[in-house]
Structure formats: C-alpha cells, structure tokens
Design a protein around this motif. Structure first.
Motif, PDB file in Angstrom:
ATOM      1  N   UNK A  24       0.837  -1.194   0.000  1.00 37.62           N
ATOM      2  CA  UNK A  24       0.000   0.000   0.000  1.00 37.62           C
ATOM      3  C   UNK A  24       0.873   1.246   0.000  1.00 37.62           C
ATOM      4  N   UNK A  25       0.351   2.301  -0.588  1.00 37.53           N
ATOM      5  CA  UNK A  25       1.113   3.544  -0.654  1.00 37.53           C
ATOM      6  C   UNK A  25       1.233   4.147   0.735  1.00 37.53           C
ATOM      7  N   UNK A  26       2.374   4.701   1.024  1.00 38.73           N
ATOM      8  CA  UNK A  26       2.604   5.318   2.328  1.00 38.73           C
ATOM      9  C   UNK A  26       2.112   6.757   2.313  1.00 38.73           C
ATOM     10  N   UNK A  27       2.487   7.514   1.298  1.00 36.24           N
ATOM     11  CA  UNK A  27       2.120   8.922   1.219  1.00 36.24           C
ATOM     12  C   UNK A  27       0.962   9.080   0.241  1.00 36.24           C
ATOM     13  N   UNK A  28      -0.248   9.066   0.771  1.00 33.59           N
ATOM     14  CA  UNK A  28      -1.415   9.268  -0.081  1.00 33.59           C
ATOM     15  C   UNK A  28      -1.569  10.749  -0.387  1.00 33.59           C
ATOM     16  N   UNK A  29      -2.413  11.042  -1.366  1.00 35.97           N
ATOM     17  CA  UNK A  29      -2.612  12.449  -1.734  1.00 35.97           C
ATOM     18  C   UNK A  29      -3.164  13.259  -0.567  1.00 35.97           C
ATOM     19  N   UNK A  34      -2.443  17.387   3.567  1.00 33.97           N
ATOM     20  CA  UNK A  34      -2.493  17.784   4.977  1.00 33.97           C
ATOM     21  C   UNK A  34      -1.146  18.322   5.441  1.00 33.97           C
ATOM     22  N   UNK A  35      -0.054  17.672   5.054  1.00 40.95           N
ATOM     23  CA  UNK A  35       1.285  18.144   5.436  1.00 40.95           C
ATOM     24  C   UNK A  35       1.580  19.523   4.848  1.00 40.95           C
ATOM     25  N   UNK A  36       1.191  19.746   3.604  1.00 41.65           N
ATOM     26  CA  UNK A  36       1.400  21.051   2.981  1.00 41.65           C
ATOM     27  C   UNK A  36       0.579  22.113   3.698  1.00 41.65           C
ATOM     28  N   UNK A  37      -0.658  21.793   4.038  1.00 43.30           N
ATOM     29  CA  UNK A  37      -1.514  22.742   4.754  1.00 43.30           C
ATOM     30  C   UNK A  37      -0.923  23.104   6.118  1.00 43.30           C
ATOM     31  N   UNK A  42       2.013  26.887   9.594  1.00 43.91           N
ATOM     32  CA  UNK A  42       3.151  27.173  10.464  1.00 43.91           C
ATOM     33  C   UNK A  42       3.963  28.353   9.957  1.00 43.91           C
ATOM     34  N   UNK A  43       4.176  28.433   8.640  1.00 41.82           N
ATOM     35  CA  UNK A  43       4.931  29.566   8.094  1.00 41.82           C
ATOM     36  C   UNK A  43       4.215  30.886   8.344  1.00 41.82           C
ATOM     37  N   UNK A  44       2.897  30.904   8.164  1.00 38.50           N
ATOM     38  CA  UNK A  44       2.133  32.123   8.417  1.00 38.50           C
ATOM     39  C   UNK A  44       2.192  32.489   9.901  1.00 38.50           C
ATOM     40  N   UNK A  45       2.023  31.507  10.774  1.00 40.28           N
ATOM     41  CA  UNK A  45       2.049  31.770  12.215  1.00 40.28           C
ATOM     42  C   UNK A  45       3.428  32.258  12.655  1.00 40.28           C
ATOM     43  N   UNK A  46       4.486  31.619  12.174  1.00 45.82           N
ATOM     44  CA  UNK A  46       5.829  32.051  12.557  1.00 45.82           C
ATOM     45  C   UNK A  46       6.159  33.429  11.990  1.00 45.82           C
TER      46      UNK A  46
END
Length: 54
Positions: A24-29, A34-37, A42-46
């Motif tokens: 099975x794929x580990x990194x699904x779309x 979710x990781x990009x979001x 985090x970038x906006x908050x920092x």
C-alpha cells in the motif's frame, strides 16, 4: 526416500506461499495535502510571531 520427502515438502511449501501483493502507498494524496496545509499554517504563524516590524 528421506531426500525425496524433504524435496517434496520443500516444493509443497513453495506452492503454499501467497502471491506477491503490491504494498500500500505510504504517502497518499490526502496525507501530502495535509502536510502542505500544516506547513503553510506554520509559516504564516511564525511570520506573524517573528516577522520583521516596519
């Protein structure tokens, strides 16, 4: 006859092996999205917290 029995058992064992299944794929779309979001949040908050004034 001992050698033939061992050989027969060996071939029977190979016959009972399950067929190869594609892993099975580990990194699904959804997970990558979710990781990009989270990274953007985090970038906006920092940037708000540590951003340069003026």
């Amino acid at each position: 006859m001992g050698f033939l029995e061992v050989l027969s058992d060996l071939f029977d064992g190979f016959a009972n092996l399950q067929a190869y299944e594609k892993p099975r794929r580990v990194f699904t779309r959804g997970f990558v999205a979710f990781c990009v979001l989270v990274a953007v949040f985090e970038l906006v908050a920092l940037n708000q917290f540590y951003g340069a004034r003026g």
